[in-house]
Every structure is written in structure tokens, then in C-alpha cells.
Design a protein around this motif. Sequence first.
Motif, mmCIF file in Angstrom:
data_model
loop_
_atom_site.group_PDB
_atom_site.id
_atom_site.type_symbol
_atom_site.label_atom_id
_atom_site.label_comp_id
_atom_site.label_asym_id
_atom_site.label_seq_id
_atom_site.Cartn_x
_atom_site.Cartn_y
_atom_site.Cartn_z
ATOM 1 N N UNK A 119 -8.624 80.587 -137.927
ATOM 2 C CA UNK A 119 -8.744 81.539 -138.385
ATOM 3 C C UNK A 119 -10.042 81.645 -139.067
ATOM 4 N N UNK A 120 -11.780 83.019 -138.938
ATOM 5 C CA UNK A 120 -11.999 82.880 -139.997
ATOM 6 C C UNK A 120 -13.098 81.975 -140.008
ATOM 7 N N UNK A 121 -13.563 80.952 -139.247
ATOM 8 C CA UNK A 121 -14.033 80.538 -139.840
ATOM 9 C C UNK A 121 -15.198 80.063 -138.567
ATOM 10 N N UNK A 122 -16.317 79.740 -138.978
ATOM 11 C CA UNK A 122 -17.643 79.629 -138.555
ATOM 12 C C UNK A 122 -18.238 78.633 -137.912
ATOM 13 N N UNK A 123 -18.987 78.866 -136.753
ATOM 14 C CA UNK A 123 -18.829 77.376 -136.146
ATOM 15 C C UNK A 123 -20.638 77.778 -135.681
ATOM 16 N N UNK A 124 -21.710 78.659 -136.009
ATOM 17 C CA UNK A 124 -23.005 78.656 -135.527
ATOM 18 C C UNK A 124 -23.849 77.551 -136.380
ATOM 19 N N UNK A 125 -24.381 77.335 -134.596
ATOM 20 C CA UNK A 125 -25.396 75.764 -135.005
ATOM 21 C C UNK A 125 -24.293 74.640 -134.215
ATOM 22 N N UNK A 126 -23.316 74.751 -134.598
ATOM 23 C CA UNK A 126 -22.817 73.682 -134.792
ATOM 24 C C UNK A 126 -22.753 72.690 -133.314
ATOM 25 N N UNK A 127 -23.108 70.997 -133.514
ATOM 26 C CA UNK A 127 -23.195 70.517 -132.125
ATOM 27 C C UNK A 127 -21.530 70.100 -131.570
ATOM 28 N N UNK A 128 -21.333 70.622 -130.581
ATOM 29 C CA UNK A 128 -19.902 71.072 -129.501
ATOM 30 C C UNK A 128 -19.505 69.492 -128.567
ATOM 31 N N UNK A 129 -20.640 68.907 -128.640
ATOM 32 C CA UNK A 129 -20.532 68.092 -126.792
ATOM 33 C C UNK A 129 -19.627 67.478 -126.916
ATOM 34 N N UNK A 147 -18.686 78.289 -126.524
ATOM 35 C CA UNK A 147 -18.735 78.602 -124.461
ATOM 36 C C UNK A 147 -20.416 78.102 -123.846
ATOM 37 N N UNK A 148 -20.854 79.451 -125.169
ATOM 38 C CA UNK A 148 -22.705 80.117 -124.822
ATOM 39 C C UNK A 148 -22.819 78.537 -124.251
ATOM 40 N N UNK A 149 -22.364 77.029 -125.443
ATOM 41 C CA UNK A 149 -23.010 75.695 -125.466
ATOM 42 C C UNK A 149 -22.372 75.057 -125.253
ATOM 43 N N UNK A 150 -21.052 75.037 -124.941
ATOM 44 C CA UNK A 150 -20.248 73.932 -124.825
ATOM 45 C C UNK A 150 -20.861 73.351 -123.289
ATOM 46 N N UNK A 151 -20.433 71.481 -124.061
ATOM 47 C CA UNK A 151 -21.256 71.243 -122.950
ATOM 48 C C UNK A 151 -19.994 69.695 -122.683
ATOM 49 N N UNK A 152 -19.812 68.659 -122.069
ATOM 50 C CA UNK A 152 -19.720 67.145 -122.738
ATOM 51 C C UNK A 152 -17.462 67.529 -122.080
ATOM 52 N N UNK A 153 -17.219 66.085 -121.898
ATOM 53 C CA UNK A 153 -15.991 65.592 -122.987
ATOM 54 C C UNK A 153 -15.804 65.024 -122.719
ATOM 55 N N UNK A 154 -14.511 65.242 -124.171
ATOM 56 C CA UNK A 154 -13.690 63.906 -125.309
ATOM 57 C C UNK A 154 -14.039 63.291 -124.893
ATOM 58 N N UNK A 155 -14.298 61.933 -125.457
ATOM 59 C CA UNK A 155 -14.368 60.653 -124.884
ATOM 60 C C UNK A 155 -13.262 59.696 -125.465
ATOM 61 N N UNK A 156 -11.877 60.578 -125.995
ATOM 62 C CA UNK A 156 -10.549 60.277 -126.582
ATOM 63 C C UNK A 156 -9.717 61.031 -125.539
ATOM 64 N N UNK A 157 -9.812 61.890 -125.309
ATOM 65 C CA UNK A 157 -8.752 62.813 -123.878
ATOM 66 C C UNK A 157 -9.558 63.366 -122.965
ATOM 67 N N UNK A 158 -11.152 62.739 -122.436
ATOM 68 C CA UNK A 158 -11.441 63.407 -120.870
ATOM 69 C C UNK A 158 -11.458 65.053 -120.438
ATOM 70 N N UNK A 159 -10.950 66.038 -121.324
ATOM 71 C CA UNK A 159 -10.747 66.982 -121.190
ATOM 72 C C UNK A 159 -12.201 67.539 -122.138
ATOM 73 N N UNK A 164 -11.628 73.043 -122.388
ATOM 74 C CA UNK A 164 -10.526 72.785 -124.113
ATOM 75 C C UNK A 164 -10.513 74.309 -124.937
ATOM 76 N N UNK A 165 -12.255 75.026 -124.687
ATOM 77 C CA UNK A 165 -12.337 76.000 -124.725
ATOM 78 C C UNK A 165 -11.949 77.565 -123.956
ATOM 79 N N UNK A 166 -11.921 77.614 -123.323
ATOM 80 C CA UNK A 166 -11.039 78.057 -122.456
ATOM 81 C C UNK A 166 -12.057 79.227 -121.649
ATOM 82 N N UNK A 167 -12.976 78.521 -121.647
ATOM 83 C CA UNK A 167 -14.394 79.468 -121.272
ATOM 84 C C UNK A 167 -14.681 79.820 -119.844
ATOM 85 N N UNK A 168 -14.889 80.691 -119.350
ATOM 86 C CA UNK A 168 -15.020 81.704 -118.090
ATOM 87 C C UNK A 168 -16.001 80.997 -117.396
ATOM 88 N N UNK A 169 -15.791 80.869 -115.981
ATOM 89 C CA UNK A 169 -17.312 80.022 -115.473
ATOM 90 C C UNK A 169 -18.264 80.265 -114.962
#
Length: 169
Positions: A119-129, A147-159, A164-169
Amino acid sequence: MGALRRTASLLAVILLVLSTIFWPESAEAITAPELRGQFAVQEISSDMHGLDLKEKEFLKADLREVNLSGTDLRGAVINTSQLQGADLRDANLSDVVGFASHFEGADLRGANFTNAMMMQSRFTDAQIDGADFTNAVIDLPQQRALCARADGSNPISGVSTRESLGCRP
């Protein structure tokens, strides 16, 4: 009215004392680390790669540009800390409490944020692939921006990061 307030205050004190006696771990969760006989992490170096930092406490910590890649931070508390530009690639941040922390520009690729409270944390320009945010609590504006820049799958969980972010298609 004054008698009612005194009675309510007395009842609150009694409940607090009883909860401390019967459930001491619940009182521990709401007190400062110093009051629990613990201390926030004091020794921060620029390279903390791969360390076991489970359940450690980082309170108002300056972790800017710190290499935390591959660290085990499960259950850690990272409150009001600065992590701008930090390297958290493949770090395990599951069950982390990260209130009002700054991850701007951080490298979070492949990181695991499962069940994290951000909560209240900021992730601007963080790489999240490839980051996994399954069941993480993130403020809605931050979640949308991620969600606007989410890409890829986690190498451990495969999700997928988007899933995982609940992004809309």
C-alpha cells in the motif's frame, strides 16, 4: 456522556491487556522492532546479492541502487524505504509488508511479490517483466500503471505478470 467514555476506555484497556496475555504474537505484530527486542537492519551495503533477509525489518532504509538480486526477503518489513534503482531481480518478496516505499526505476524482473502488502508504494519506471504479483495488495493507480507495461512470466511460478496483477485484456 463522560462516564460512557471512561467505561469505553477502561474496556479498551482490558481488551488490550487480555489480548496481550492470551495472544502475545498479536501484540508483537503492532509494536516497533525496538520494543520487541529486535532492530531494523543497520548494515546495508551496496551488494547484498543472494542474502537471506527473511523477516528482516527495513524501516526508512536507504536502499537506493543496492544490489538485492536473488535475496530471500520473505516476510520482511520494508516500510517507508527508498529503493529507487535497486536491483531486485529474482528476489523473493512474498509476504512482504512494504508500506509507502519507493521502487521507482527498480529492476523487479522475475521478482516474487506473492501476497505482498504494498500500500502507498510507488513503482514508476520499475522493470517488472516476469514479476509475480499474485494476491499482492497494490494501490489501484499503481496497479493500472504496472498493467500498462506488464510482460512476461515468472521463471519460478510460470505465472504471467499481467495475470498476477489482474490486468484486463
